[in-house]
Enzyme design. Structure first.
Site, PDB file in Angstrom:
ATOM      1  N   ARG A 177      43.054  40.876  36.647  1.00  0.00           N
ATOM      2  CA  ARG A 177      43.788  39.861  35.335  1.00  0.00           C
ATOM      3  C   ARG A 177      43.551  40.540  34.183  1.00  0.00           C
ATOM      4  O   ARG A 177      44.452  39.849  33.200  1.00  0.00           O
ATOM      5  CB  ARG A 177      42.871  38.778  35.448  1.00  0.00           C
ATOM      6  CG  ARG A 177      42.784  38.074  36.761  1.00  0.00           C
ATOM      7  CD  ARG A 177      43.970  37.410  37.465  1.00  0.00           C
ATOM      8  NE  ARG A 177      43.656  36.909  38.843  1.00  0.00           N
ATOM      9  CZ  ARG A 177      44.475  36.637  39.598  1.00  0.00           C
ATOM     10  NH1 ARG A 177      45.564  37.364  39.648  1.00  0.00           N
ATOM     11  NH2 ARG A 177      44.235  35.911  41.012  1.00  0.00           N
ATOM     12  N   ARG A 181      43.137  44.206  49.800  1.00  0.00           N
ATOM     13  CA  ARG A 181      42.047  43.696  48.839  1.00  0.00           C
ATOM     14  C   ARG A 181      40.633  43.836  49.543  1.00  0.00           C
ATOM     15  O   ARG A 181      39.564  43.730  48.877  1.00  0.00           O
ATOM     16  CB  ARG A 181      42.066  42.193  48.696  1.00  0.00           C
ATOM     17  CG  ARG A 181      43.404  41.929  47.915  1.00  0.00           C
ATOM     18  CD  ARG A 181      43.604  40.385  47.874  1.00  0.00           C
ATOM     19  NE  ARG A 181      42.474  39.633  47.241  1.00  0.00           N
ATOM     20  CZ  ARG A 181      42.298  38.227  47.358  1.00  0.00           C
ATOM     21  NH1 ARG A 181      43.175  37.569  48.174  1.00  0.00           N
ATOM     22  NH2 ARG A 181      41.242  37.493  46.703  1.00  0.00           N
ATOM     23  N   LYS A 221      33.110  37.346  48.718  1.00  0.00           N
ATOM     24  CA  LYS A 221      34.104  36.236  49.040  1.00  0.00           C
ATOM     25  C   LYS A 221      34.775  36.923  50.117  1.00  0.00           C
ATOM     26  O   LYS A 221      34.999  38.077  50.276  1.00  0.00           O
ATOM     27  CB  LYS A 221      35.050  35.947  47.961  1.00  0.00           C
ATOM     28  CG  LYS A 221      35.800  36.978  47.274  1.00  0.00           C
ATOM     29  CD  LYS A 221      36.613  36.390  45.925  1.00  0.00           C
ATOM     30  CE  LYS A 221      37.546  37.277  45.431  1.00  0.00           C
ATOM     31  NZ  LYS A 221      38.460  37.154  44.214  1.00  0.00           N
ATOM     32  N   HIS A 272      46.166  29.923  50.219  1.00  0.00           N
ATOM     33  CA  HIS A 272      46.768  29.392  49.036  1.00  0.00           C
ATOM     34  C   HIS A 272      48.097  28.371  49.548  1.00  0.00           C
ATOM     35  O   HIS A 272      48.520  27.535  48.620  1.00  0.00           O
ATOM     36  CB  HIS A 272      47.516  30.369  48.068  1.00  0.00           C
ATOM     37  CG  HIS A 272      46.495  31.095  47.596  1.00  0.00           C
ATOM     38  ND1 HIS A 272      45.983  32.451  48.024  1.00  0.00           N
ATOM     39  CD2 HIS A 272      45.823  30.959  46.247  1.00  0.00           C
ATOM     40  CE1 HIS A 272      45.072  32.858  47.379  1.00  0.00           C
ATOM     41  NE2 HIS A 272      44.780  32.358  45.917  1.00  0.00           N
ATOM     42  N   ASP A 283      36.298  28.118  46.447  1.00  0.00           N
ATOM     43  CA  ASP A 283      37.532  28.737  45.974  1.00  0.00           C
ATOM     44  C   ASP A 283      38.200  27.708  45.313  1.00  0.00           C
ATOM     45  O   ASP A 283      37.672  26.601  45.362  1.00  0.00           O
ATOM     46  CB  ASP A 283      38.551  29.620  47.146  1.00  0.00           C
ATOM     47  CG  ASP A 283      39.397  30.529  46.482  1.00  0.00           C
ATOM     48  OD1 ASP A 283      39.700  30.606  45.409  1.00  0.00           O
ATOM     49  OD2 ASP A 283      39.661  31.481  47.482  1.00  0.00           O
TER      50      ASP A 283
END
Length: 559
Positions: free
Chosen positions: A113, A174, A204, A217, A291
């Site tokens: 980010r 990831r 996580k 998502h 989350d």
């Protein structure tokens, strides 16, 4: 008289709900201290590069204690530091006991980010390919330095999911890999790197998101394995890191029927998972965060606000609502109402607040929160040097048939590079356009190379020339970025293998699983991360100008 008491009580209830966001709490409410500090249980996000009026309201009136930042909030280091200081200053003026926990997803690799001026550190699977816990620690420590310098004190990393499903659309690179022990060791090292610089880390996604074929998502994944299998694979990294002293664990929006008997109830909302498994069986005493509850696996089935209520009932300490003001407001109202009518146990909430207090006592202080600091030029250069070193140790040359590599870098030796502009990125991943710089990177390494985009109208003419040998190349290099069955690049490679006289080399610029769909390639190199530095190292390696040393951290059963 009883009617009068009932009417007064009803008026108080309506007044309480009406005035919650004006900061007026009825003093007769027995749990007013919990209500006044209800924002300490929330993690909210917002849009923009400056604090919004809504966020300011939450910080002042509801004691919102935790903020999540995304790329939409961050430009460069100076702007980020100004933003975090603005947020902390508001919390200080609002009388908060502790500074805000300010978090982001700086996993590195596909999910990062921080804006311009930050280092593009290698992601988890590339680090896994180095098989070096020292690399995991040092990359994490340097990442923590960059986070701390801009006022971010909580990182939503590492991912300790064991990626053993090639079709996983959301975890993949990831993860550190498919071996539970390797993932556990790398995860612990990454966690310690964060902690060494005073940054809160987060494991996580509990109890595992690695063996899913659905992105939570977008929908609700299901992992059907029995508890014995979960103990031997998914839970291994969590157990190890809990024993090593992890601070925060994030739940997965995944349904585990072996643990949760209510059909379709995700781990985030399951008391059997968060309390029974995580608290009681694994003895985790730290903070549990959800989350984002706006993800479709929760929002489409339960609603964000009701999801928060159910998460607290299940044993969560933080409810994360990352995007929408109205849903954040509804969540505060729903949780407040549930506390008021006894649907959420007040002692459980007090326990959550005590855990959050301990976490903030351990990591936060106002001096650091309000300190003006950005990372030095010298440290920035050191970070890039280390990142490049680890990229060389992780990028993996998987196939080199008949020792065709290295290619000749002589001026009269032409190489054709092909790529697609149709690049898949999961919703959680960095959406930065990397493909547009591919041609310039190729040319910077080998000026005689040609680069073509397969969607361009002129490509068909070029392809005919290649097939007819009108154009002669020493090799054709195909760039892939997480392709799937039916991809046009699969058909293209098959056609080239049948008709082209030169070898075909594949650069998998992200997922190593691409090779499963392209077994005919004569050469195959995987970068795991899709960014200019990793691409440049891979291309230089093709021409013998660099060497890479990575070993595949996952298996490709058909190769």
């Amino acid at each position: 008289m009883s009617c009068l008491i009932y009417c007064i009580s009803s008026i108080k209830q309506r007044l309480f709900k009406k005035t919650l966001f004006n900061g007026v709490i009825p003093i007769t409410f027995q749990n007013r201290d919990l209500i006044q500090n209800i924002g300490q249980l929330m993690v909210f996000g917002f849009y923009g590069k400056k604090m919004t009026p809504e966020l300011k309201q939450f910080i002042n009136k509801n004691k919102l204690g935790n903020i999540i930042l995304f790329s939409r909030n961050m430009d460069d280091q100076l702007q980020i530091r100004q933003l975090t200081m603005e947020l902390q200053g508001e919390a200080k003026r609002a009388g908060h006991k502790h500074p805000l926990l300010i978090c982001t997803d700086q996993e590195n690799g596909a999910v990062r980010r921080l804006g311009s001026g930050s280092t593009e550190f290698p992601g988890s699977m590339l680090i896994g390919a180095t098989y070096s816990t020292a690399n995991a620690f040092e990359i994490s420590r340097m990442t923590a330095e960059e986070l701390k310098s801009v006022g971010i004190n909580w990182n939503l990393a590492p991912v300790v999911d064991v990626n053993n499903n090639p079709a996983n659309p959301v975890i993949c690179t990831r993860s550190f890999g498919e071996d539970p022990q390797v993932v556990a060791e790398m995860g612990e090292a990454f966690m310690r790197g964060m902690q060494s610089e005073g940054i809160v880390s987060t494991l996580k996604h509990f109890p595992g998101h690695g063996d899913t074929g659905v992105d939570s998502h977008l929908d609700l994944p299901v992992i059907p394995h029995n508890l014995e299998r979960l103990e031997s694979v998914e839970l291994v990294p969590f157990r190890k890191c809990i024993k090593a002293g992890t601070d925060v664990i994030m739940s997965a929006h995944v349904y585990f029927p072996a643990i949760e008997k209510q059909y379709g109830l995700p781990a985030t909302l399951s008391k059997a998972v968060l309390t029974g498994l995580l608290r009681e069986r694994l003895h985790f005493q730290g903070v549990i965060t959800t989350d984002c509850l706006e993800m479709k696996a929760i929002d489409d089935r339960f609603g964000t606000a009701q999801g928060a209520v159910m998460a607290f009932q299940a044993g969560a300490d933080f409810a994360m609502v990352s995007h929408t003001f109205e849903k954040q407001k509804e969540t505060l109202e729903a949780v407040t109402s549930a506390l008021e009518n006894g649907k959420i146990d007040t002692q459980s909430v007090r326990n959550s607040m005590e855990r959050i207090d301990r976490l903030k006592d351990k990591y936060l202080d106002w001096g650091q929160a309000l300190k003006k600091e950005v990372i030095s030029v010298e440290k920035g250069e050191e970070h890039w040097t280390t990142a490049e070193k680890v990229y060389h140790e992780g990028i993996t040359l998987l196939t080199n048939k008949q020792d065709l590599l290295p290619l000749s870098d002589r001026k009269n030796s032409k190489t054709l590079f092909l790529y697609s502009g149709m690049v898949f990125a999961a919703k959680v991943e960095d959406q930065k356009d990397q493909i547009s710089v591919f041609e310039s990177i190729v040319k910077s390494v080998h000026t005689e190379s040609e680069v073509a985009k397969i969607e361009d109208p002129s490509f068909n003419v070029l392809l005919k020339n290649v097939i007819s040998t009108t154009e002669s190349y020493q090799a054709v290099v195909l760039l892939t970025v997480s392709i799937t069955k039916g991809s046009s690049q699969i058909d293209l490679l098959t056609q080239l293998k049948k008709t082209c006289n030169c070898p075909i080399i594949v650069i998998a610029a992200k997922s190593p699983y691409d090779l499963r769909l392209l077994p005919q390639a004569d050469g195959y190199i995987c970068t795991y991360d899709f960014n200019p530095l990793s691409l440049k190292i891979a291309i230089r390696t093709l021409f013998g100008l660099d060497k890479v040393y990575g070993r595949l951290p996952i298996s490709l059963n058909n190769t």
